[in-house]
Design an enzyme around this catalytic site. Structure first.
Site, PDB file in Angstrom:
ATOM      1  N   ARG A 172       0.830  -1.219   0.000  1.00  0.00           N
ATOM      2  CA  ARG A 172       0.000   0.000   0.000  1.00  0.00           C
ATOM      3  C   ARG A 172       0.857   1.258   0.000  1.00  0.00           C
ATOM      4  O   ARG A 172       0.415   2.312  -0.456  1.00  0.00           O
ATOM      5  CB  ARG A 172      -0.945  -0.028   1.217  1.00  0.00           C
ATOM      6  CG  ARG A 172      -2.007   1.096   1.219  1.00  0.00           C
ATOM      7  CD  ARG A 172      -3.046   0.847   2.308  1.00  0.00           C
ATOM      8  NE  ARG A 172      -4.145   1.818   2.321  1.00  0.00           N
ATOM      9  CZ  ARG A 172      -4.238   2.819   3.176  1.00  0.00           C
ATOM     10  NH1 ARG A 172      -3.322   2.987   4.117  1.00  0.00           N
ATOM     11  NH2 ARG A 172      -5.269   3.646   3.116  1.00  0.00           N
ATOM     12  N   ILE A 201      -7.244   7.773  -0.507  1.00  0.00           N
ATOM     13  CA  ILE A 201      -7.166   6.314  -0.640  1.00  0.00           C
ATOM     14  C   ILE A 201      -7.995   5.787   0.533  1.00  0.00           C
ATOM     15  O   ILE A 201      -7.853   6.251   1.666  1.00  0.00           O
ATOM     16  CB  ILE A 201      -5.701   5.810  -0.595  1.00  0.00           C
ATOM     17  CG1 ILE A 201      -5.621   4.274  -0.697  1.00  0.00           C
ATOM     18  CG2 ILE A 201      -4.962   6.278   0.639  1.00  0.00           C
ATOM     19  CD1 ILE A 201      -4.169   3.751  -0.823  1.00  0.00           C
ATOM     20  N   SER A 202      -8.890   4.838   0.262  1.00  0.00           N
ATOM     21  CA  SER A 202      -9.801   4.376   1.311  1.00  0.00           C
ATOM     22  C   SER A 202      -9.036   3.682   2.440  1.00  0.00           C
ATOM     23  O   SER A 202      -7.947   3.151   2.249  1.00  0.00           O
ATOM     24  CB  SER A 202     -10.819   3.394   0.731  1.00  0.00           C
ATOM     25  OG  SER A 202     -11.507   3.964  -0.360  1.00  0.00           O
ATOM     26  N   GLN A 203      -9.681   3.674   3.593  1.00  0.00           N
ATOM     27  CA  GLN A 203      -9.152   2.976   4.775  1.00  0.00           C
ATOM     28  C   GLN A 203      -9.036   1.478   4.460  1.00  0.00           C
ATOM     29  O   GLN A 203      -9.961   0.904   3.868  1.00  0.00           O
ATOM     30  CB  GLN A 203     -10.157   3.207   5.897  1.00  0.00           C
ATOM     31  CG  GLN A 203      -9.820   2.596   7.212  1.00  0.00           C
ATOM     32  CD  GLN A 203     -11.016   2.654   8.159  1.00  0.00           C
ATOM     33  OE1 GLN A 203     -12.017   3.311   7.877  1.00  0.00           O
ATOM     34  NE2 GLN A 203     -10.907   1.947   9.259  1.00  0.00           N
ATOM     35  N   PRO A 204      -7.937   0.816   4.830  1.00  0.00           N
ATOM     36  CA  PRO A 204      -7.785  -0.613   4.531  1.00  0.00           C
ATOM     37  C   PRO A 204      -8.971  -1.468   4.991  1.00  0.00           C
ATOM     38  O   PRO A 204      -9.392  -2.384   4.273  1.00  0.00           O
ATOM     39  CB  PRO A 204      -6.500  -0.991   5.285  1.00  0.00           C
ATOM     40  CG  PRO A 204      -5.703   0.266   5.289  1.00  0.00           C
ATOM     41  CD  PRO A 204      -6.710   1.379   5.422  1.00  0.00           C
TER      42      PRO A 204
END
Ligand code: SAH
Length: 225
Positions: free
Chosen positions: A48, A74-77
């Site tokens: 990431r 970028i979205s949260q994992p």
């Protein structure tokens, strides 16, 4: 897939971006309810830190959304993991459409699990950066396009799955027209502050939505950025 088989030193990472950092993130995702081993395995291997600017790389394995420029994130994992889990739960889709490429991270996760991924982004600069990452990682089963994803990608329809990574007030019916009859569509829906993550599947009387919980996404915008 390539980068997974033989990661470069840059992809392997060091210190805050090392395999240990990725492993700690996976432990946290598991503790927070992510159970699908296929998804956990991909997140464990996918670097990431290559999907954020270098200055933020040390924070890439925190379970948090991060800025990627152009007022996007970028979205949260955990959210990526949850959406992916819900997408592949009943069947691994052969053909997936993602709307909102952003950093390219969610698309790369999907490319590692699904047959072919199609992803659309309205902001050209973000798409350029994402494409550079796809090339660097040797991802080949993915096509991307600079366009307004609200219109889907009709030339490649029908899709077995469609995933929106930006939130609208409702899902445009045009997207259901591009979904296979046994397909699944996942989308954050609703105004900021009260969005729900919805999963649509075919029921007796049309497409039925199931809520997967509260989320917070950037807005789905019209036109090109
Ligand atoms: N999937 C991304 C999340 C990015 S945030 C990731 O893994 O990083 C959502 C993205 O959706 C932003 O990049 C935004 O520009 C894009 N977006 C918003 N409205 C869109 C539209 N109508 N068509 C295509 N992309 C859109």
């Amino acid at each position: 897939m390539n980068v997974f088989a033989r990661p470069t030193p840059e992809a392997r990472g060091l210190g805050m971006t090392s395999q240990r950092a990725r492993d700690r993130l996976i432990d946290r995702l598991k503790a927070d309810g992510i159970a699908d081993r296929r998804v956990l395995d991909v997140l464990r291997r996918l670097p990431r830190h290559l999907f954020v600017e270098e200055a933020l790389a040390s924070r890439a394995y925190e379970d948090t959304a991060l800025p990627i420029g152009q007022a996007q994130t970028i979205s949260q994992p955990w959210v990526v993991a949850r959406m992916t889990e819900a997408l592949i739960e009943h069947k691994v889709p052969a053909k997936v459409l993602e709307i909102g490429t952003g950093s390219g991270y969610q698309a790369a996760v999907l490319a590692a699990l699904c047959g072919n991924v199609y992803t659309v982004e309205r902001i050209e600069e973000l798409l350029r950066n994402a494409r550079r990452r796809f090339r660097k990682l040797g991802i080949e089963n993915l096509r991307s396009r600079h366009d307004d994803g609200k219109l889907g990608w009709p030339e490649h329809a029908p899709f077995d799955a469609i995933i929106l990574t930006a939130a609208g007030e409702a899902v445009d019916p045009i997207l259901f027209d591009q979904l296979a009859p046994d397909g699944v569509l996942i989308a954050p829906v609703g105004p900021p502050g009260t969005q729900q993550l919805l999963r649509y599947r075919q029921a007796d009387n049309g497409w039925a939505a199931q809520s997967l919980g509260a989320v917070s996404f950037v807005p789905l915008l019209g036109g090109l950025g």
